[in-house]
Design a protein around this motif. Structure first.
Motif, PDB file in Angstrom:
ATOM      1  N   THR A  45     -16.087   7.130   0.960  1.00  0.00           N
ATOM      2  CA  THR A  45     -15.621   7.818   2.164  1.00  0.00           C
ATOM      3  C   THR A  45     -16.517   7.391   3.311  1.00  0.00           C
ATOM      4  O   THR A  45     -17.753   7.464   3.209  1.00  0.00           O
ATOM      5  N   ILE A  60     -10.999  15.409   0.490  1.00  0.00           N
ATOM      6  CA  ILE A  60     -10.621  14.210  -0.270  1.00  0.00           C
ATOM      7  C   ILE A  60      -9.620  14.540  -1.364  1.00  0.00           C
ATOM      8  O   ILE A  60      -9.921  15.298  -2.282  1.00  0.00           O
ATOM      9  N   LEU A  98     -10.711   5.573  -5.605  1.00  0.00           N
ATOM     10  CA  LEU A  98     -11.495   5.798  -4.386  1.00  0.00           C
ATOM     11  C   LEU A  98     -12.876   5.193  -4.571  1.00  0.00           C
ATOM     12  O   LEU A  98     -13.568   5.502  -5.544  1.00  0.00           O
ATOM     13  N   PHE A 141      -5.618  11.424  -6.508  1.00  0.00           N
ATOM     14  CA  PHE A 141      -4.325  10.789  -6.759  1.00  0.00           C
ATOM     15  C   PHE A 141      -4.019  10.758  -8.249  1.00  0.00           C
ATOM     16  O   PHE A 141      -4.908  10.535  -9.080  1.00  0.00           O
ATOM     17  N   GLY A 142      -2.748  10.960  -8.560  1.00  0.00           N
ATOM     18  CA  GLY A 142      -2.294  10.703  -9.906  1.00  0.00           C
ATOM     19  C   GLY A 142      -2.087   9.212 -10.118  1.00  0.00           C
ATOM     20  O   GLY A 142      -2.193   8.409  -9.179  1.00  0.00           O
ATOM     21  N   ILE A 156      -7.618  -1.248  -0.244  1.00  0.00           N
ATOM     22  CA  ILE A 156      -6.799  -0.514   0.709  1.00  0.00           C
ATOM     23  C   ILE A 156      -7.655   0.522   1.429  1.00  0.00           C
ATOM     24  O   ILE A 156      -8.413   1.259   0.778  1.00  0.00           O
ATOM     25  N   PHE A 197     -11.207   6.066   4.354  1.00  0.00           N
ATOM     26  CA  PHE A 197     -11.458   5.926   2.926  1.00  0.00           C
ATOM     27  C   PHE A 197     -11.191   4.486   2.500  1.00  0.00           C
ATOM     28  O   PHE A 197     -10.316   3.825   3.038  1.00  0.00           O
ATOM     29  N   PHE A 222      -6.973  -5.441  -5.082  1.00  0.00           N
ATOM     30  CA  PHE A 222      -6.264  -5.039  -3.864  1.00  0.00           C
ATOM     31  C   PHE A 222      -7.097  -3.930  -3.229  1.00  0.00           C
ATOM     32  O   PHE A 222      -7.284  -2.872  -3.832  1.00  0.00           O
ATOM     33  N   SER A 237       0.838  -1.196   0.000  1.00  0.00           N
ATOM     34  CA  SER A 237       0.000   0.000   0.000  1.00  0.00           C
ATOM     35  C   SER A 237       0.877   1.252   0.000  1.00  0.00           C
ATOM     36  O   SER A 237       2.077   1.183   0.286  1.00  0.00           O
ATOM     37  N   GLN A 247      -7.484  -1.127  -6.053  1.00  0.00           N
ATOM     38  CA  GLN A 247      -6.401  -0.960  -7.018  1.00  0.00           C
ATOM     39  C   GLN A 247      -6.208  -2.261  -7.781  1.00  0.00           C
ATOM     40  O   GLN A 247      -5.896  -3.302  -7.184  1.00  0.00           O
ATOM     41  N   TYR A 307     -10.235   2.253  -0.898  1.00  0.00           N
ATOM     42  CA  TYR A 307      -9.748   2.311  -2.272  1.00  0.00           C
ATOM     43  C   TYR A 307      -9.680   0.890  -2.832  1.00  0.00           C
ATOM     44  O   TYR A 307      -9.558  -0.092  -2.107  1.00  0.00           O
ATOM     45  N   LEU A 339      -4.831   4.051  -7.903  1.00  0.00           N
ATOM     46  CA  LEU A 339      -5.805   3.928  -6.821  1.00  0.00           C
ATOM     47  C   LEU A 339      -7.151   4.468  -7.275  1.00  0.00           C
ATOM     48  O   LEU A 339      -7.231   5.508  -7.899  1.00  0.00           O
TER      49      LEU A 339
END
Lengths: 112, 116
Positions: free
Chosen positions: B49, A99, B46, A102-103, B93, B34, B91, A43, B38, B36, B44
């Motif tokens: 929330t 919030i 989302l 993310f790239g 997270i 949060f 995955f 992670s 992947q 996530y 990632l």
């Protein structure tokens, strides 16, 4: 739609060199910026956060922020093979919503 | 930094079963967590929330009836993947929002779900 752009790479640098990772963002009102490192199968791990224009240094890492250009970068000095990972740029939202966006991340390979 | 744990770290299940993943903040209270997802070599994504004591806010395209989120206490949020199918293999997270010197989020170690 808030966007955070990163070159997916891979960026390959020799051991001991400076690795430069770049990130641009679309939300002009963003106030918080983060760099995470993610090893394969793991992670994300927070490396640095930056909130003001200029440079912020922490050990071998330097984050640089230019809000006017909507640009944030991460420099890794004296790169080591153990720095090989994907580096994620995250940009906090403006307007009171925390919030971050993310790239996609830049893959860094440091070769001996 | 703040410590976030996840359990289990890895789970393999048959198609049609439900899987619960726990996310705990170990040394702080997290009003916001949060979740996530992947996929391999992807960014990632989302999912939702989770706010303590209230319903989770799901991102567009995430089925709330399939991914049940409960945040019953300030240190625990759970994600239940209901009637899992192979395409749910991913995955997962969690992260927790925490204010130490600044407003930041810290990630748990992740849960790798494989649905056969």
């Amino acid at each position: 739609q808030k966007e955070v752009e990163q070159n997916s790479g891979p960026l390959s640098v020799p051991e001991g060199a400076i690795a430069s990772l770049n990130c641009t963002y679309s939300d002009r009102g963003s106030q918080s910026f983060f760099w995470y490192r993610q090893y394969s199968g793991k992670s994300p791990e927070l490396i640095m956060s930056i909130y003001s224009n200029g440079d912020k240094e922490d050990g071998r890492f330097t984050a640089q922020l230019n809000k006017a250009s909507q640009y944030v970068s991460l420099l890794i000095r004296d790169s080591q093979p153990s720095d090989s990972a994907t580096y994620l740029c995250a940009v906090g939202a403006s307007g009171g919503s925390y919030i971050p966006t993310f790239g996609r991340g830049t893959s860094l390979i440091v070769h001996p | 930094g703040a410590v976030v744990s996840q359990h289990p770290s890895r789970v393999i299940c048959k198609s049609g079963t439900s899987v619960k993943i726990e996310c705990r903040s170990l040394d702080f209270q997290a009003t916001t967590m949060f979740w996530y997802r992947q996929f391999p070599k992807k960014s990632l994504m989302l999912m939702a929330t989770s706010n303590e004591g209230s319903k989770a806010t799901y991102e567009q395209g995430v089925e709330k009836d399939k991914f049940l989120i409960n945040h019953a206490s300030l240190t625990l949020s759970t994600l239940t993947v209901t009637s899992a199918h192979p395409e749910d293999s991913s995955f997962y997270i969690c992260s927790a929002r925490v204010y130490l010197n600044s407003d930041t989020q810290y990630f748990g170690p992740g849960t790798r779900l494989t649905v056969l």
